[in-house]
Design a protein around this motif. Structure first.
Motif, PDB file in Angstrom:
ATOM      1  N   ASP A 138       0.849  -1.181   0.000  1.00 31.36           N
ATOM      2  CA  ASP A 138       0.000   0.000   0.000  1.00 31.36           C
ATOM      3  C   ASP A 138       0.891   1.238   0.000  1.00 31.36           C
ATOM      4  O   ASP A 138       2.119   1.140  -0.074  1.00 31.36           O
ATOM      5  CB  ASP A 138      -0.952  -0.003   1.199  1.00 31.36           C
ATOM      6  N   SER A 139       0.296   2.397   0.084  1.00 32.94           N
ATOM      7  CA  SER A 139       1.062   3.644   0.001  1.00 32.94           C
ATOM      8  C   SER A 139       2.100   3.782   1.114  1.00 32.94           C
ATOM      9  O   SER A 139       3.258   4.136   0.830  1.00 32.94           O
ATOM     10  CB  SER A 139       0.111   4.842   0.007  1.00 32.94           C
ATOM     11  N   PRO A 140       1.761   3.532   2.401  1.00 34.00           N
ATOM     12  CA  PRO A 140       2.778   3.651   3.450  1.00 34.00           C
ATOM     13  C   PRO A 140       3.964   2.705   3.241  1.00 34.00           C
ATOM     14  O   PRO A 140       5.116   3.092   3.451  1.00 34.00           O
ATOM     15  CB  PRO A 140       2.000   3.312   4.722  1.00 34.00           C
ATOM     16  N   LEU A 141       3.685   1.471   2.823  1.00 36.23           N
ATOM     17  CA  LEU A 141       4.770   0.527   2.581  1.00 36.23           C
ATOM     18  C   LEU A 141       5.620   0.967   1.402  1.00 36.23           C
ATOM     19  O   LEU A 141       6.856   0.874   1.431  1.00 36.23           O
ATOM     20  CB  LEU A 141       4.204  -0.869   2.325  1.00 36.23           C
ATOM     21  N   TYR A 142       4.986   1.483   0.363  1.00 30.48           N
ATOM     22  CA  TYR A 142       5.717   1.953  -0.810  1.00 30.48           C
ATOM     23  C   TYR A 142       6.654   3.105  -0.442  1.00 30.48           C
ATOM     24  O   TYR A 142       7.822   3.128  -0.856  1.00 30.48           O
ATOM     25  CB  TYR A 142       4.730   2.388  -1.890  1.00 30.48           C
ATOM     26  N   VAL A 143       6.160   4.046   0.340  1.00 34.28           N
ATOM     27  CA  VAL A 143       6.987   5.176   0.766  1.00 34.28           C
ATOM     28  C   VAL A 143       8.145   4.699   1.633  1.00 34.28           C
ATOM     29  O   VAL A 143       9.281   5.183   1.512  1.00 34.28           O
ATOM     30  CB  VAL A 143       6.122   6.206   1.521  1.00 34.28           C
ATOM     31  N   ASN A 144       7.882   3.731   2.507  1.00 36.67           N
ATOM     32  CA  ASN A 144       8.940   3.188   3.360  1.00 36.67           C
ATOM     33  C   ASN A 144      10.044   2.540   2.523  1.00 36.67           C
ATOM     34  O   ASN A 144      11.237   2.686   2.820  1.00 36.67           O
ATOM     35  CB  ASN A 144       8.347   2.182   4.336  1.00 36.67           C
ATOM     36  N   ILE A 145       9.656   1.829   1.464  1.00 37.39           N
ATOM     37  CA  ILE A 145      10.642   1.197   0.590  1.00 37.39           C
ATOM     38  C   ILE A 145      11.468   2.250  -0.138  1.00 37.39           C
ATOM     39  O   ILE A 145      12.692   2.119  -0.280  1.00 37.39           O
ATOM     40  CB  ILE A 145       9.934   0.263  -0.411  1.00 37.39           C
ATOM     41  N   ASP A 183       0.486   3.120 -11.146  1.00 39.44           N
ATOM     42  CA  ASP A 183      -0.222   2.363 -10.122  1.00 39.44           C
ATOM     43  C   ASP A 183      -0.753   3.331  -9.059  1.00 39.44           C
ATOM     44  O   ASP A 183      -0.093   4.310  -8.724  1.00 39.44           O
ATOM     45  CB  ASP A 183       0.736   1.350  -9.486  1.00 39.44           C
ATOM     46  N   PRO A 184      -1.952   3.097  -8.518  1.00 36.56           N
ATOM     47  CA  PRO A 184      -2.532   4.035  -7.539  1.00 36.56           C
ATOM     48  C   PRO A 184      -1.625   4.346  -6.356  1.00 36.56           C
ATOM     49  O   PRO A 184      -1.588   5.486  -5.883  1.00 36.56           O
ATOM     50  CB  PRO A 184      -3.813   3.315  -7.092  1.00 36.56           C
ATOM     51  N   LYS A 185      -0.872   3.365  -5.864  1.00 38.39           N
ATOM     52  CA  LYS A 185       0.012   3.657  -4.734  1.00 38.39           C
ATOM     53  C   LYS A 185       1.193   4.521  -5.138  1.00 38.39           C
ATOM     54  O   LYS A 185       1.747   5.242  -4.312  1.00 38.39           O
ATOM     55  CB  LYS A 185       0.492   2.358  -4.095  1.00 38.39           C
ATOM     56  N   HIS A 186       1.588   4.456  -6.411  1.00 39.63           N
ATOM     57  CA  HIS A 186       2.686   5.297  -6.885  1.00 39.63           C
ATOM     58  C   HIS A 186       2.251   6.749  -7.032  1.00 39.63           C
ATOM     59  O   HIS A 186       3.063   7.662  -6.882  1.00 39.63           O
ATOM     60  CB  HIS A 186       3.198   4.788  -8.233  1.00 39.63           C
ATOM     61  N   THR A 187       0.985   6.956  -7.345  1.00 39.37           N
ATOM     62  CA  THR A 187       0.473   8.312  -7.562  1.00 39.37           C
ATOM     63  C   THR A 187      -0.376   8.805  -6.391  1.00 39.37           C
ATOM     64  O   THR A 187      -1.057   9.823  -6.515  1.00 39.37           O
ATOM     65  CB  THR A 187      -0.364   8.352  -8.854  1.00 39.37           C
ATOM     66  N   SER A 188      -0.347   8.096  -5.277  1.00 43.06           N
ATOM     67  CA  SER A 188      -1.144   8.486  -4.118  1.00 43.06           C
ATOM     68  C   SER A 188      -0.639   9.790  -3.519  1.00 43.06           C
ATOM     69  O   SER A 188       0.499  10.222  -3.770  1.00 43.06           O
ATOM     70  CB  SER A 188      -1.093   7.386  -3.054  1.00 43.06           C
ATOM     71  N   LYS A 189      -1.474  10.436  -2.706  1.00 44.56           N
ATOM     72  CA  LYS A 189      -1.085  11.695  -2.068  1.00 44.56           C
ATOM     73  C   LYS A 189       0.114  11.494  -1.149  1.00 44.56           C
ATOM     74  O   LYS A 189       0.989  12.359  -1.064  1.00 44.56           O
ATOM     75  CB  LYS A 189      -2.275  12.246  -1.278  1.00 44.56           C
ATOM     76  N   ALA A 232       2.554   9.235  -1.420  1.00 39.51           N
ATOM     77  CA  ALA A 232       3.766   9.071  -2.219  1.00 39.51           C
ATOM     78  C   ALA A 232       4.198  10.407  -2.824  1.00 39.51           C
ATOM     79  O   ALA A 232       5.387  10.743  -2.834  1.00 39.51           O
ATOM     80  CB  ALA A 232       3.533   8.035  -3.314  1.00 39.51           C
ATOM     81  N   GLN A 233       3.230  11.180  -3.340  1.00 38.91           N
ATOM     82  CA  GLN A 233       3.558  12.484  -3.910  1.00 38.91           C
ATOM     83  C   GLN A 233       4.133  13.422  -2.842  1.00 38.91           C
ATOM     84  O   GLN A 233       5.081  14.163  -3.103  1.00 38.91           O
ATOM     85  CB  GLN A 233       2.301  13.108  -4.525  1.00 38.91           C
ATOM     86  N   GLN A 234       3.585  13.366  -1.648  1.00 37.06           N
ATOM     87  CA  GLN A 234       4.078  14.215  -0.562  1.00 37.06           C
ATOM     88  C   GLN A 234       5.513  13.845  -0.200  1.00 37.06           C
ATOM     89  O   GLN A 234       6.359  14.719   0.002  1.00 37.06           O
ATOM     90  CB  GLN A 234       3.175  14.070   0.659  1.00 37.06           C
ATOM     91  N   PHE A 235       5.796  12.547  -0.144  1.00 33.76           N
ATOM     92  CA  PHE A 235       7.156  12.102   0.174  1.00 33.76           C
ATOM     93  C   PHE A 235       8.145  12.579  -0.891  1.00 33.76           C
ATOM     94  O   PHE A 235       9.209  13.112  -0.575  1.00 33.76           O
ATOM     95  CB  PHE A 235       7.188  10.579   0.272  1.00 33.76           C
ATOM     96  N   LEU A 236       7.782  12.392  -2.157  1.00 34.34           N
ATOM     97  CA  LEU A 236       8.666  12.801  -3.241  1.00 34.34           C
ATOM     98  C   LEU A 236       8.875  14.311  -3.251  1.00 34.34           C
ATOM     99  O   LEU A 236       9.976  14.803  -3.520  1.00 34.34           O
ATOM    100  CB  LEU A 236       8.089  12.333  -4.579  1.00 34.34           C
ATOM    101  N   ASN A 237       7.829  15.058  -2.941  1.00 42.15           N
ATOM    102  CA  ASN A 237       7.948  16.516  -2.890  1.00 42.15           C
ATOM    103  C   ASN A 237       8.848  16.961  -1.742  1.00 42.15           C
ATOM    104  O   ASN A 237       9.652  17.876  -1.876  1.00 42.15           O
ATOM    105  CB  ASN A 237       6.563  17.146  -2.745  1.00 42.15           C
ATOM    106  N   GLU A 238       8.704  16.319  -0.583  1.00 49.27           N
ATOM    107  CA  GLU A 238       9.508  16.694   0.587  1.00 49.27           C
ATOM    108  C   GLU A 238      10.979  16.383   0.382  1.00 49.27           C
ATOM    109  O   GLU A 238      11.848  17.109   0.863  1.00 49.27           O
ATOM    110  CB  GLU A 238       8.990  15.964   1.823  1.00 49.27           C
ATOM    111  N   LYS A 239      11.258  15.295  -0.331  1.00 45.10           N
ATOM    112  CA  LYS A 239      12.644  14.885  -0.530  1.00 45.10           C
ATOM    113  C   LYS A 239      13.291  15.555  -1.736  1.00 45.10           C
ATOM    114  O   LYS A 239      14.476  15.368  -1.978  1.00 45.10           O
ATOM    115  CB  LYS A 239      12.719  13.363  -0.716  1.00 45.10           C
ATOM    116  N   GLN A 240      12.537  16.309  -2.478  1.00 42.07           N
ATOM    117  CA  GLN A 240      13.074  16.931  -3.683  1.00 42.07           C
ATOM    118  C   GLN A 240      14.227  17.866  -3.339  1.00 42.07           C
ATOM    119  O   GLN A 240      14.108  18.796  -2.564  1.00 42.07           O
ATOM    120  CB  GLN A 240      11.998  17.712  -4.427  1.00 42.07           C
ATOM    121  N   GLY A 241      15.382  17.582  -3.928  1.00 42.99           N
ATOM    122  CA  GLY A 241      16.523  18.476  -3.791  1.00 42.99           C
ATOM    123  C   GLY A 241      17.246  18.393  -2.469  1.00 42.99           C
ATOM    124  O   GLY A 241      18.198  19.113  -2.254  1.00 42.99           O
TER     125      GLY A 241
END
Length: 263
Positions: A130-137, A161-167, A169-178
């Motif tokens: 699910d989304s939390p597990l995906y972000v953890n990975i 995939d829905p878990k890849h585009t979930s809020k 996952a997007q929040q994690f990618l945005n926070e880690k950007q740069g």
């Protein structure tokens, strides 16, 4: 066989019998083999809708000169560890004996990433991702790999995939950007960048302003993909995105006069 490669020897015998040629099954099998035909299991392939065929072809055309040297391809899959296909002998005319097999064979769920600089460590997980597990990975497996192999920049690729585009996952990618110069996330399509702007606040705005400039085409426009040729649609969405981030209308890095559209 050329018209229908799934025609069996029994069906061939019936077709020939209709035309007045009564041949044995053995003769048909021998003749088929002498003509260079073999009957084997068919290769597996994904069914693709006609609309997606066109999109994939266009994407391949746009990226035919891309060496993908900075791309990390990621996905998850389930691997079946055992097979229960069995063979046995039986008397002619007698029904086969049923053989037991488990309803759910043993599987291992894995997430992996590959690139021209090598693969990341394989991550094995239990249950449904699910989304939390995906972000953890991403945090425990992808980020260390990026720090080692791609310390400056890269392109991160994942499917829709829905878990890849979930809020989440997007929040994690945005926070880690740069944060380490590695995880620079950009959506596969330009229109998604427009939706992500509202999640960016404070000091991250400067990074969001810079990234569209890094992927801007030589003619001043943007494509639907990061490496795609300039389109009216992609340019309009990216332009609105940077304007929302505070870029001035007369910015020197904006769309140039004579571009494919007028904004």
């Amino acid at each position: 066989m050329q018209l229908d490669d799934e025609t069996t020897a029994v069906q061939l015998r019936a077709l020939l019998a209709q035309k007045g040629h009564k041949l044995s099954l053995r003769t048909i099998l021998r003749a088929r083999r002498s003509l260079g035909w073999v009957f084997r299991g068919s290769a597996y392939c994904q069914i693709i809708r006609e609309g997606n065929k066109v999109k994939r072809f266009e994407w391949c055309q746009e990226h035919q000169h891309d060496n993908f040297s900075d791309v990390i391809w990621t996905d998850e899959s389930s691997i079946q560890l055992e097979t229960h296909r069995r063979t046995c002998c039986r008397k002619i005319g007698q029904p086969p004996k049923p053989k037991p097999r488990p309803k759910h064979p043993v599987k291992v769920h894995v997430w992996g990433a590959i690139s021209l600089k090598g693969p990341a460590k394989l991550c094995i997980f239990d249950g449904i991702m699910d989304s939390p597990l995906y972000v953890n990975i991403l945090e425990t497996t992808l980020l260390p790999f990026l720090a080692r192999k791609f310390p400056t920049s890269h392109r991160f690729m994942a499917d829709n995939d829905p878990k890849h585009t979930s809020k989440l996952a997007q929040q994690f990618l945005n926070e880690k950007q740069g944060t380490n110069g590695s995880l620079l996330w950009d959506s596969a399509f330009a229109e998604q960048a427009f939706l992500e702007v509202r999640t960016k606040q404070g000091e991250q705005k400067s990074e969001m302003k810079q990234y569209p400039r890094n992927v801007q085409r030589d003619d001043g426009g943007w494509g639907l993909y990061t490496e795609g040729k300039s389109t009216v649609f992609g340019t309009a969405l990216k332009y609105v995105t940077v304007r929302q981030l505070g870029v001035a209308r007369d910015d020197p890095d904006g769309p140039k006069p004579g571009h494919c559209c007028t904004i």
